[in-house]
Design an enzyme around this catalytic site. Sequence first.
Site, PDB file in Angstrom:
ATOM      1  CB  CYS A 177      -0.985  -0.010   1.169  1.00  0.00           C
ATOM      2  SG  CYS A 177      -0.267   0.170   2.813  1.00  0.00           S
ATOM      3  CG  ASP A 178       4.334   1.212   2.342  1.00  0.00           C
ATOM      4  OD1 ASP A 178       3.392   0.423   2.507  1.00  0.00           O
ATOM      5  OD2 ASP A 178       5.289   1.296   3.123  1.00  0.00           O
ATOM      6  CB  ALA A 179       3.404   1.090  -4.117  1.00  0.00           C
TER       7      ALA A 179
END
Length: 808
Positions: A177-179
């Site tokens: 999800c950081d992406a």
Amino acid sequence: MRFLARALSLCTLLLAAGCQHTAEPRSPELTSESVKNLTQKVADWQIEHFEEQGKYRALPQDPPDWANREQYHDLEWHNGALYAGMNQWRKIADDPKYTEWLKMIGERNDWALHRRPYHADDHVVGQFYLALYEDFNDPAMLNPVRSQFDWILENPKTGTLDWNAENTHAHERWGWCDALFMAPPVWARLAKVTGEEKYLDFMHQEYLATYDLLWSEEDQLFFRDSSFFDQREKNGENIYWSRGNGWVFAGLALMIPDLPRDWEQRDFYLELYKKMARKIRSVQRDDGTWSMGLLGDPAQYPIKETSGTAFFTFGLAWGINEGILDRDTYEPVVLNAWQALADAVTDEGLLGHVQPVGAAPGESFPDYTEVYGVGAFLAAGSEVYKLLESQETANDQAAKPTVQTFMHNSGWCWFQDPRAIIHDGQLIIGGVAGNGIGDAAVGVYDLENRVILGRTSLHKHFDHDDHNTPAFFARPDDSLLAVYARHSTENKHYYRFSDSDDYLSWGEEHTLESGEPVTYMNLYALAAEDTLYNFYRGIEWNPTFVTSNDEGASWGDPVHFIKSEVEGRNRPYPRYASNGQDTIAVSFTDAHPRVHGTSIYYAEFRNGSFYKADGSFIKNLKRDGPLKPSEAERIFEGGGGGFRGHELSAHNSAWTSSIVLDEQGHPHIGYSLYLSNNDQRYRLASWDGAQWIDREVAHAGGRLYEREASYTGLITLDPSDPNHVVISTDVHPKTGEALGGKHQIFRAHIGEGQKTADIQWEQVTDDPARHNIRPMIIPQESHSVIAWQRGQYTTYTDYYLDTVGIVY
């Protein structure tokens, strides 16, 4: 010993302070200025200690093998998140040093992305590269990102996003999800600055793949990656990492402003943002922070953590500022969170309690930090400042109107009109993109709600030339006519009609063939003749017109309007105005000021004949032929000399800029006078019913670029009040003192006979990084607009300009 000391420090903190770091007492008064001061303190501390960041780095008490205190590479994601926050901060900091610091980082890395061609972490620096490109229009800031993303489009990865799958593409695509913070905002901004939707299409395709895998519709949060699907908090809830969801939420706040208002997928991102906002609000802790595991028992997370909290604070404050979130509902959440963040800043300016690098809930420490946490804090501080400042400004009745962005990437020249109109409560703007597909485009701005409604292309690949800007006419059925042409490279006009209720929806493109090259469209209707005129450069490169008696559906034959008297292929440069009933007023030169010391002339065209300002007859067009400058009224006599070189104008050459008619039908002309490359003047000529009053009113400063020595920032007059004058200049209009290299906007009310020394100018812009040029005033009963171009201007085919302005 380091870990023992930290453990003792932690125990002491837990027992004595209830997890609250109280490095210094805080003022109970929260103001925009206090937020700005604290944000600056943190920004300054981080810049000062950037080259020794490892010394202050938060590391787990039991660090993995890869954890260390070595300096991060400039282009690693940790620093990329810092730059993203610094980019938000620089916009409200009122100090160019933060912009210069970011430029220094970009320049020393040749504006390149990091090593791994697909990895989202190595794309995040593109956020600030493209933001600076918007300000400086330096291709070096754009091209590396564009080149790499074009390569990705040609060589896409399509494998699974499953984190633990064999031969997974989770790292080459956006499998964590950081992406969604790192890469999608770069793709969206690239689409915005180039005008190419292919970047949006790819971004949406990849975003949906991540969303479909990691989004929990039940809990309204994102799993960090697929390896967390079966992991649980001690209370049995799913594990949703605070910073991981902070990455997503902040990424949305960074990306949504760059999504076209009329893009059909935009609502998906708005709805996702609002869903997350509701959930984030519901799980905030009493101390203003969010637990590192969002649904875990707060008792299991006794230590505060600031990176996730800062990302949430930024995202929520942004939503309030944009009118997406209800202020009464969400402002207490934001201010409570900001106070918790402020309490985590040491006396020196270090932001403490940032969780170390990781992928799941962990630890934090009051006396250690991380650069990505600082980036989140700077972004949060910038939005909280705007949140409080807007309230304070609303309470100040004397506050200046705020400069709004009406349309992105939309250059215009000044020899076609009306290039912006107000119709049905909307501001409709024409422009030509200075990069990307170089489209002739229409932008629509809702004046009541102060929001961009969208942009649509009338003609793609239209030469990146600001001379090709569309002109508009509002038809009786509420549809719009747009007419546009290339810069004398084709023998035809283009025109299209909008829907009556949607000015972003346009019908098929029509053409009007001409026997000679055409450019500079100007649309004016005369009700007494039931005729629409399109004035342009045409026959013999001279002012020409065609007419329509069906609101632009069909057109007559070209008519030679004004004829040059200067030897060679020279052409008068006209500006037009109309009373809308029976008269077209025109001010014009005898040639280009580069080749002739041009004068300023005036005539009125009525019932097929030319007249002077006092009504005296000059000649009939059909019987006697086109008007010659020597037959018109000469308002200002130029030097008359000839060509002196491509980088100079002729001595004492004038160039017309603006003309309006007052309520009595009296003309007023704003124009510029060239004295030297660094010294031009603005002049105002007004007919008072008996005589012309012509005088200098301001210093216009220097030329915009070398090859056009008479290009100024321009002077424009208000059609509803000719005494209201707006100018663009790079010097003080009264004294000629330099302003720092960039053109700024000024306005004044100029009384009859007032000259430069008598006029009090109000400075509207103070922008050290960008030109503010080519203003125009669009009056209406309910809303009037001063619009101008803001950005970088190198030549008429090399620019990056947004249309901005104030509504009053």
